[in-house]
Write an enzyme that holds these catalytic residues in place. Structure first.
Site, PDB file in Angstrom:
ATOM      1  N   GLU A 152      37.727  33.766  47.247  1.00 27.40           N
ATOM      2  CA  GLU A 152      38.309  34.978  46.664  1.00 27.40           C
ATOM      3  C   GLU A 152      38.843  34.737  45.260  1.00 27.40           C
ATOM      4  O   GLU A 152      39.706  33.876  45.069  1.00 27.40           O
ATOM      5  CB  GLU A 152      39.458  35.476  47.547  1.00 27.40           C
ATOM      6  CG  GLU A 152      40.153  36.710  46.995  1.00 27.40           C
ATOM      7  CD  GLU A 152      41.390  37.100  47.810  1.00 27.40           C
ATOM      8  OE1 GLU A 152      41.866  38.239  47.639  1.00 27.40           O
ATOM      9  OE2 GLU A 152      41.880  36.257  48.592  1.00 27.40           O
ATOM     10  N   ASP A 187      38.386  41.318  46.419  1.00 21.57           N
ATOM     11  CA  ASP A 187      39.662  42.011  46.492  1.00 21.57           C
ATOM     12  C   ASP A 187      39.788  42.902  45.262  1.00 21.57           C
ATOM     13  O   ASP A 187      39.888  42.413  44.128  1.00 21.57           O
ATOM     14  CB  ASP A 187      40.799  40.993  46.560  1.00 21.57           C
ATOM     15  CG  ASP A 187      42.146  41.642  46.832  1.00 21.57           C
ATOM     16  OD1 ASP A 187      42.458  42.654  46.174  1.00 21.57           O
ATOM     17  OD2 ASP A 187      42.900  41.124  47.676  1.00 21.57           O
ATOM     18  N   GLN A 215      38.905  43.732  50.065  1.00 24.02           N
ATOM     19  CA  GLN A 215      40.319  44.003  50.304  1.00 24.02           C
ATOM     20  C   GLN A 215      40.803  44.974  49.244  1.00 24.02           C
ATOM     21  O   GLN A 215      40.260  45.036  48.140  1.00 24.02           O
ATOM     22  CB  GLN A 215      41.152  42.710  50.277  1.00 24.02           C
ATOM     23  CG  GLN A 215      40.918  41.826  51.493  1.00 24.02           C
ATOM     24  CD  GLN A 215      41.705  40.540  51.460  1.00 24.02           C
ATOM     25  OE1 GLN A 215      41.886  39.930  50.404  1.00 24.02           O
ATOM     26  NE2 GLN A 215      42.172  40.095  52.611  1.00 24.02           N
ATOM     27  N   GLU A 255      45.196  44.974  52.363  1.00 20.86           N
ATOM     28  CA  GLU A 255      46.122  43.884  52.064  1.00 20.86           C
ATOM     29  C   GLU A 255      47.173  44.382  51.061  1.00 20.86           C
ATOM     30  O   GLU A 255      47.204  43.952  49.911  1.00 20.86           O
ATOM     31  CB  GLU A 255      45.364  42.672  51.518  1.00 20.86           C
ATOM     32  CG  GLU A 255      46.227  41.414  51.539  1.00 20.86           C
ATOM     33  CD  GLU A 255      45.560  40.228  50.887  1.00 20.86           C
ATOM     34  OE1 GLU A 255      45.745  39.111  51.386  1.00 20.86           O
ATOM     35  OE2 GLU A 255      44.853  40.415  49.877  1.00 20.86           O
TER      36      GLU A 255
END
Length: 277
Positions: A152, A187, A215, A255
């Site tokens: 990530e 993300d 995310q 998240e």
């Protein structure tokens, strides 16, 4: 339609961790993710998943250390992963092995291998070489268990010094690893802060087959969608459209820290999710 997983490390902060499974299910979530499972017996987590009809879709490898106590200590001392850190290869391997044990018990298809902070004095090229080598080893181990390994990119405002910050860098690493089960965890909170242009990035990278998970969190304060600058209706429509075109059927992890952290605040803040859950 996008599928959303509740992140139990951040959502429902008014409840003890193990009670958050039931709360997420009552709010309509069918899946969950969280940072780490290692403080709890795997069978306790399995029981919570089964009792509430939930799937486990993601969790992280340990941030460092070699056992449950040192995993926690590593996180509390600021370690954010070992995958790119020369000299910590043994910790990385122990972490992958422990994550795969939990993934098997929880029937979780993917684990996030934490890349880590760039070691003091280390060149970017050395960190990349360590990361690629570690991921090639992890890919083989994870493939034996039928799991994916994700990396990530994280913005440097939230985690100063993190080695991996951009989507193009992450995808270069994944291509260099050369394993079908090593992918990028995209993300959109971090991506918006570092790069922006979310719609174009989704359209560029999702069809490659190298995005394993999304995310989300609002920018700039990492709260729920609708509290900041991103047009989430458009983003979700983009993910839906591109997914339909390329056959992606993964999950989107929520998240975020609820803007209202008081009792029931997470549930009251789910207006953005109406129609999805």
């Amino acid at each position: 339609m996008p599928r959303f997983a509740a992140n139990l490390s951040m959502m429902y902060p008014d409840l003890p961790f193990l009670d958050r499974f039931e709360a997420a299910a009552k709010d309509g979530f069918k899946a969950v993710e969280y940072l780490f499972p290692y403080a709890f017996p795997a069978q306790e987590l399995v029981a919570r998943l089964k009792a509430n009809g939930l799937q486990q879709v993601l969790f992280n490898t340990p941030p460092g250390g070699t056992d449950s106590a040192s995993f926690t200590q590593a996180w509390e001392s600021g370690s954010r992963g070992t995958a790119s850190v020369p000299g910590r290869e043994a910790e990385f391997r122990v972490g992958i092995e422990q994550a795969l044990v939990y993934a098997d018990a929880l029937n979780c298809p993917r684990i996030h291998a934490m890349v880590g902070l760039r070691a003091s004095g280390a060149e970017a090229e050395a960190a990349d070489a360590t990361l690629i080598s570690n991921l090639q080893w992890a890919a083989v181990e994870a493939a034996k268990a039928g799991r994916d390994v994700l990396i990530e990119p994280i913005n440097t405002r939230s985690v100063p010094g993190f080695h991996l910050n951009r989507q193009d860098h992450a995808h270069r690493i994944v291509r260099a690893v050369g394993a079908d089960n090593v992918k990028v965890q995209m993300d959109l909170f971090h991506c918006q802060i570092v790069e922006g242009d979310l719609s174009a990035k989704i359209a560029q990278y999702l069809p490659t087959g190298r995005v394993g998970h999304f995310q989300i969190a609002e920018v700039p304060h990492r709260h729920e969608p609708g509290t900041g600058e991103v047009n989430w209706t458009h983003i979700f429509q983009t993910i839906d459209k591109v997914s339909a075109e390329c056959g992606w059927d993964g999950w989107i992890g929520c998240e975020y820290n609820p803007a209202d952290a008081s009792a029931g605040g997470t549930s009251r803040g789910l207006g953005w999710a109406r129609g999805y859950l």
